[in-house]
Design an enzyme around this catalytic site. Structure first.
Site, PDB file in Angstrom:
ATOM      1  N   ASP A  13     -32.300 -44.285  -1.923  1.00 57.62           N
ATOM      2  CA  ASP A  13     -32.253 -44.407  -0.688  1.00 57.62           C
ATOM      3  C   ASP A  13     -30.688 -44.059  -0.173  1.00 57.62           C
ATOM      4  O   ASP A  13     -30.435 -44.602   0.683  1.00 57.62           O
ATOM      5  CB  ASP A  13     -32.336 -46.050  -0.565  1.00 57.62           C
ATOM      6  CG  ASP A  13     -33.658 -46.461  -1.025  1.00 57.62           C
ATOM      7  OD1 ASP A  13     -34.698 -45.781  -1.079  1.00 57.62           O
ATOM      8  OD2 ASP A  13     -33.707 -47.708  -1.397  1.00 57.62           O
ATOM      9  N   LYS A  16     -32.028 -39.248   1.476  1.00 56.96           N
ATOM     10  CA  LYS A  16     -32.351 -37.712   0.858  1.00 56.96           C
ATOM     11  C   LYS A  16     -33.517 -37.284   1.901  1.00 56.96           C
ATOM     12  O   LYS A  16     -33.372 -35.923   2.254  1.00 56.96           O
ATOM     13  CB  LYS A  16     -32.870 -37.943  -0.479  1.00 56.96           C
ATOM     14  CG  LYS A  16     -32.031 -38.416  -1.602  1.00 56.96           C
ATOM     15  CD  LYS A  16     -32.828 -38.466  -2.896  1.00 56.96           C
ATOM     16  CE  LYS A  16     -33.523 -39.711  -3.036  1.00 56.96           C
ATOM     17  NZ  LYS A  16     -33.005 -41.224  -2.834  1.00 56.96           N
ATOM     18  N   GLY A  40     -39.512 -43.784  -1.320  1.00 60.47           N
ATOM     19  CA  GLY A  40     -39.813 -43.890   0.142  1.00 60.47           C
ATOM     20  C   GLY A  40     -38.743 -43.267   0.806  1.00 60.47           C
ATOM     21  O   GLY A  40     -37.427 -43.584   0.963  1.00 60.47           O
ATOM     22  N   HIS A  41     -38.885 -41.985   1.669  1.00 60.54           N
ATOM     23  CA  HIS A  41     -38.158 -41.269   2.040  1.00 60.54           C
ATOM     24  C   HIS A  41     -38.439 -41.248   3.737  1.00 60.54           C
ATOM     25  O   HIS A  41     -39.444 -40.955   4.146  1.00 60.54           O
ATOM     26  CB  HIS A  41     -38.279 -39.646   1.847  1.00 60.54           C
ATOM     27  CG  HIS A  41     -37.899 -39.783   0.306  1.00 60.54           C
ATOM     28  ND1 HIS A  41     -37.940 -38.598  -0.439  1.00 60.54           N
ATOM     29  CD2 HIS A  41     -37.329 -40.386  -0.430  1.00 60.54           C
ATOM     30  CE1 HIS A  41     -37.660 -38.786  -1.722  1.00 60.54           C
ATOM     31  NE2 HIS A  41     -37.286 -39.781  -1.670  1.00 60.54           N
ATOM     32  N   GLN A 224     -35.189 -40.945  -6.126  1.00 60.99           N
ATOM     33  CA  GLN A 224     -34.524 -41.952  -6.734  1.00 60.99           C
ATOM     34  C   GLN A 224     -33.037 -41.610  -6.726  1.00 60.99           C
ATOM     35  O   GLN A 224     -32.789 -40.792  -5.890  1.00 60.99           O
ATOM     36  CB  GLN A 224     -35.074 -42.387  -8.145  1.00 60.99           C
ATOM     37  CG  GLN A 224     -36.353 -43.135  -7.969  1.00 60.99           C
ATOM     38  CD  GLN A 224     -37.655 -42.449  -7.873  1.00 60.99           C
ATOM     39  OE1 GLN A 224     -37.716 -41.495  -8.408  1.00 60.99           O
ATOM     40  NE2 GLN A 224     -38.511 -42.905  -6.830  1.00 60.99           N
ATOM     41  N   THR A 299     -40.208 -48.623   0.663  1.00 56.42           N
ATOM     42  CA  THR A 299     -41.311 -48.693   0.008  1.00 56.42           C
ATOM     43  C   THR A 299     -41.985 -50.270  -0.331  1.00 56.42           C
ATOM     44  O   THR A 299     -43.162 -50.557   0.011  1.00 56.42           O
ATOM     45  CB  THR A 299     -41.440 -48.119  -1.362  1.00 56.42           C
ATOM     46  OG1 THR A 299     -41.127 -46.809  -1.308  1.00 56.42           O
ATOM     47  CG2 THR A 299     -42.599 -48.545  -2.261  1.00 56.42           C
ATOM     48  N   LEU A 331     -22.456 -42.833   7.828  1.00 54.61           N
ATOM     49  CA  LEU A 331     -21.138 -43.216   8.097  1.00 54.61           C
ATOM     50  C   LEU A 331     -21.046 -44.346   9.346  1.00 54.61           C
ATOM     51  O   LEU A 331     -20.214 -45.181   9.171  1.00 54.61           O
ATOM     52  CB  LEU A 331     -20.466 -41.966   8.621  1.00 54.61           C
ATOM     53  CG  LEU A 331     -18.860 -42.066   9.193  1.00 54.61           C
ATOM     54  CD1 LEU A 331     -18.362 -42.101   7.639  1.00 54.61           C
ATOM     55  CD2 LEU A 331     -18.526 -40.807   9.751  1.00 54.61           C
ATOM     56  N   GLY A 414     -26.488 -41.009  11.789  1.00 54.93           N
ATOM     57  CA  GLY A 414     -27.497 -41.570  12.355  1.00 54.93           C
ATOM     58  C   GLY A 414     -28.805 -41.234  11.727  1.00 54.93           C
ATOM     59  O   GLY A 414     -28.753 -40.084  10.981  1.00 54.93           O
TER      60      GLY A 414
HETATM   61  P1  GDP Z   1     -34.120 -41.779   0.758  1.00 52.40           P
HETATM   62  O1  GDP Z   1     -35.028 -42.396  -0.168  1.00 52.40           O
HETATM   63  O2  GDP Z   1     -33.036 -41.075   0.010  1.00 52.40           O
HETATM   64  O3  GDP Z   1     -34.879 -40.749   1.586  1.00 52.40           O
HETATM   65  O4  GDP Z   1     -33.569 -42.979   1.667  1.00 52.40           O
HETATM   66  P2  GDP Z   1     -34.165 -43.952   2.555  1.00 52.40           P
HETATM   67  O5  GDP Z   1     -34.969 -43.069   3.732  1.00 52.40           O
HETATM   68  O6  GDP Z   1     -35.073 -44.870   1.689  1.00 52.40           O
HETATM   69  O7  GDP Z   1     -33.315 -44.747   3.082  1.00 52.40           O
HETATM   70  C1  GDP Z   1     -32.151 -44.158   3.909  1.00 52.40           C
HETATM   71  C2  GDP Z   1     -32.304 -45.186   5.349  1.00 52.40           C
HETATM   72  O8  GDP Z   1     -31.077 -44.596   6.019  1.00 52.40           O
HETATM   73  C3  GDP Z   1     -33.328 -44.496   6.199  1.00 52.40           C
HETATM   74  O9  GDP Z   1     -33.684 -45.736   6.887  1.00 52.40           O
HETATM   75  C4  GDP Z   1     -33.054 -43.619   7.042  1.00 52.40           C
HETATM   76  O10 GDP Z   1     -33.616 -43.503   8.333  1.00 52.40           O
HETATM   77  C5  GDP Z   1     -31.497 -44.012   7.093  1.00 52.40           C
HETATM   78  N1  GDP Z   1     -30.310 -43.132   7.545  1.00 52.40           N
HETATM   79  C6  GDP Z   1     -30.199 -41.719   6.972  1.00 52.40           C
HETATM   80  N2  GDP Z   1     -29.099 -41.336   7.433  1.00 52.40           N
HETATM   81  C7  GDP Z   1     -28.600 -42.143   8.357  1.00 52.40           C
HETATM   82  C8  GDP Z   1     -27.330 -42.263   9.082  1.00 52.40           C
HETATM   83  O11 GDP Z   1     -26.421 -41.311   8.938  1.00 52.40           O
HETATM   84  N3  GDP Z   1     -27.273 -43.237   9.652  1.00 52.40           N
HETATM   85  C9  GDP Z   1     -28.017 -44.169   9.744  1.00 52.40           C
HETATM   86  N4  GDP Z   1     -27.827 -45.172  10.779  1.00 52.40           N
HETATM   87  N5  GDP Z   1     -29.100 -44.265   9.125  1.00 52.40           N
HETATM   88  C10 GDP Z   1     -29.494 -43.036   8.301  1.00 52.40           C
HETATM   89  P1  IMO Z   2     -36.090 -43.137  -3.236  1.00 50.06           P
HETATM   90  O1  IMO Z   2     -36.757 -42.010  -3.556  1.00 50.06           O
HETATM   91  C1  IMO Z   2     -34.623 -47.153  -4.614  1.00 50.06           C
HETATM   92  C2  IMO Z   2     -35.934 -48.647  -8.497  1.00 50.06           C
HETATM   93  C3  IMO Z   2     -36.711 -50.000  -8.206  1.00 50.06           C
HETATM   94  C4  IMO Z   2     -36.353 -50.581  -9.384  1.00 50.06           C
HETATM   95  C5  IMO Z   2     -36.372 -49.542 -10.305  1.00 50.06           C
HETATM   96  C6  IMO Z   2     -37.692 -49.153 -11.301  1.00 50.06           C
HETATM   97  O2  IMO Z   2     -36.697 -43.729  -2.070  1.00 50.06           O
HETATM   98  O3  IMO Z   2     -34.655 -43.030  -3.424  1.00 50.06           O
HETATM   99  P2  IMO Z   2     -40.002 -48.229 -10.749  1.00 50.06           P
HETATM  100  O4  IMO Z   2     -41.197 -48.718  -9.693  1.00 50.06           O
HETATM  101  O5  IMO Z   2     -39.582 -46.740 -10.463  1.00 50.06           O
HETATM  102  O6  IMO Z   2     -40.365 -48.327 -11.941  1.00 50.06           O
HETATM  103  O7  IMO Z   2     -38.518 -49.215 -10.514  1.00 50.06           O
HETATM  104  O8  IMO Z   2     -36.041 -48.174  -9.507  1.00 50.06           O
HETATM  105  N1  IMO Z   2     -36.488 -47.564  -7.423  1.00 50.06           N
HETATM  106  C7  IMO Z   2     -35.921 -47.208  -6.260  1.00 50.06           C
HETATM  107  N2  IMO Z   2     -34.820 -47.758  -5.741  1.00 50.06           N
HETATM  108  N3  IMO Z   2     -34.973 -45.742  -4.043  1.00 50.06           N
HETATM  109  C8  IMO Z   2     -36.169 -45.464  -4.684  1.00 50.06           C
HETATM  110  O9  IMO Z   2     -36.686 -44.350  -4.377  1.00 50.06           O
HETATM  111  C9  IMO Z   2     -36.680 -46.154  -6.004  1.00 50.06           C
HETATM  112  N4  IMO Z   2     -37.395 -45.737  -6.792  1.00 50.06           N
HETATM  113  C10 IMO Z   2     -37.473 -46.854  -7.652  1.00 50.06           C
HETATM  114  O10 IMO Z   2     -36.377 -50.766  -7.063  1.00 50.06           O
HETATM  115  O11 IMO Z   2     -35.066 -51.192  -9.621  1.00 50.06           O
HETATM  116 MG    MG Z   3     -35.902 -44.437  -0.251  1.00 53.73          MG
END
Ligand code: GDP
Ligand code: IMO
Ligand code: MG
Length: 423
Positions: A13, A16, A40-41, A224, A299, A331, A414
């Site tokens: 999270d 990415k 979950g991206h 991840q 997710t 940031l 953001g």
């Molecule tokens: P990922 O799994 O690595 O793609 O990350 P996620 O989407 O699960 O979580 C990142 C969260 O941060 C999401 O809600 C994005 O919309 C948000 N996000 C990403 N970059 C920024 C940022 O620079 N500022 C803010 N406020 N939100 C951001």
């Molecule tokens: P993205 O791509 C954050 C975590 C779960 C749990 C561990 C194992 O959005 O960054 P699993 O279901 O993979 O067997 O769970 O890994 N986990 C994540 N945490 N972002 C993810 O994906 C994750 N995918 C799995 O919360 O701790």
């Molecule tokens: Mg994510």
């Protein structure tokens, strides 16, 4: 841009999806190489929120090819729903812009059921998985009893293999006190998904090598994060795939010497979902971010655990992934913090660690050694250039990049595409 691998440098999270969406502008092909719909991206484009689980985040840009590589485990029902969900938001997913590896393994209902049952059995030692069946699906792959996309789209073969697998898994489920699955029902649901997905299924290794010969630029989308990697993470509190840069080669079939660059994405602080050690966890920063409505899982909706930036961890990530360039996200999450702490080492009894100890129990007992930075106490979300950033924010970014040991490349202020500063 050449061939770039993008990885999460923390516990997932990191943002990415957003950075992939930004970098896709300069790429031709975007390849997911590991994980499944545990990911979950989140990407925001023009005020619309998109959450991608399996399909690469590059799909939001027209005329780019998105590929799910052999290293991914695919829940076909989830994938079909994701395609329909995108189509409702006017994002077209067709065999022209989306291709799925025939050797990607299939996540089946018994994987999800076993994932849930094993968590119950673990009790207080549970991993806190996403319950998407990821561990059991990769387990079957390693045990050589998995079904692949190529099996799913071949009706007679799928029926025969599924019958055998359901028989065995139903015995296991019964022994665990869970309800056995109906072969007929699973077959019907999966065959329908197989028919829908058939036009997308191809030999992606050959396809990617053809694209490479044409000189196309490829972006490898990690899922991840480094510390959820099966080998390099905080085992057993990890996911079941190689999320680190090496996974991009095995998970796509593109050899290591054809990769040109590794981009590490990290938040300006740290978050983690699920169980396992998180040395810099802090109630102060968790309360602050949750109070702003931020840091809830994309997710599962679970609140993410939050902490200060951990440069011991990110430095380790640079080492394991070979990170060249850094994208620092969120940031703006620190805009109101008066004194910002950064972990620069761990202390465990009398021992000082400058790297992440392999033993999760030792890591859980580590006390962070902090350096302090003066906060900038100014909103940064409207800053468009490096110069517009408060000097104290510039100083903070430079410091965390230096501690991480890679070059600062992007600062994100953001969730939107336009809230991205190239340094
Ligand atoms: P990922 O799994 O690595 O793609 O990350 P996620 O989407 O699960 O979580 C990142 C969260 O941060 C999401 O809600 C994005 O919309 C948000 N996000 C990403 N970059 C920024 C940022 O620079 N500022 C803010 N406020 N939100 C951001
Ligand atoms: P993205 O791509 C954050 C975590 C779960 C749990 C561990 C194992 O959005 O960054 P699993 O279901 O993979 O067997 O769970 O890994 N986990 C994540 N945490 N972002 C993810 O994906 C994750 N995918 C799995 O919360 O701790
Ligand atoms: Mg994510």
């Amino acid at each position: 841009m050449a061939n770039t691998i993008l990885v999460g440098a923390q516990w997932g999270d990191e943002g990415k999806g957003k950075i992939i969406d930004v970098l896709t502008e300069q790429a031709d092909v975007v390849v997911r190489y590991a994980g499944g719909n545990n990911a979950g991206h989140t990407v925001w484009v023009g005020g619309q929120k998109y959450v991608l689980h399996l399909i690469p985040s590059g799909i939001l840009r027209k005329d780019k090819l998105c590929v799910i590589g052999n290293g991914v485990v695919v829940d076909p029902i989830g994938l079909v729903n994701e395609i329909h969900g995108l189509s409702k938001l006017k994002v077209k997913v067709t065999p022209k812009n989306f291709v799925l590896s025939e050797t990607a393994h299939v996540v089946l209902p018994y994987h999800r059921e076993l994932d849930a049952q094993r968590e119950v059995l673990k009790g207080k030692n549970k991993i806190g998985t996403t319950k998407r069946g990821i561990g059991p699906a990769y387990g079957d792959k390693a045990a050589r009893v998995g079904l692949r996309m190529g099996d799913l789209v071949d009706a007679p073969r799928f029926e025969e293999k599924l019958a055998r697998r359901i028989k065995e898994n139903n015995e296991v489920l019964k022994a665990l006190g869970a309800k056995p699955l109906s072969f007929k029902q699973v077959l019907a649901e999966y065959r329908a998904a197989g028919d829908f997905l058939k036009p997308f299924v191809a030999n992606t290794v050959v396809l990617l090598h053809e694209a490479m010969r044409r000189g196309e630029d490829m972006l490898f989308e990690g899922a991840q994060g480094t510390f959820l990697d099966l080998d390099h993470g905080t085992y057993p509190y990890v996911t079941s795939s190689n999320t680190t840069a090496g996974g991009a080669c095995t998970g796509s079939g593109i050899p290591p010497h054809r990769m040109d660059r590794v981009v590490g994405v990290m938040k300006a602080y740290t978050t983690r979902v699920g169980e396992g050690p998180l040395p810099t966890e802090s109630a102060e920063i968790s309360d602050l971010l949750h109070g702003m409505g931020r840091e809830f899982g994309a997710t599962t909706g679970r609140p993410r655990r939050c902490g200060w930036f951990d440069s011991v961890a990110t430095r380790h990530a640079t080492m394991v992934n070979g990170i060249d360039d850094l994208a620092v996200t969120n940031l703006d999450g620190l805009d109101t913090v008066e004194t910002i702490r950064v972990c620069i080492a761990y202390r465990h009894g009398k021992k000082r660690y400058d790297f992440v100890p392999n033993d999760a129990e030792t890591l859980a007992q580590c006390e962070p050694v902090y350096a302090e930075f003066e906060g900038w106490s100014t909103p940064t979300d409207k800053c468009k250039t490096w110069k517009q950033l408060p000097v104290k924010a510039q100083k903070y970014l430079k410091a965390i990049a230096e501690l991480t040991g890679a070059k600062l490349f992007i600062a994100s202020v953001g969730p939107g595409r336009d809230q991205t500063i190239f340094v």
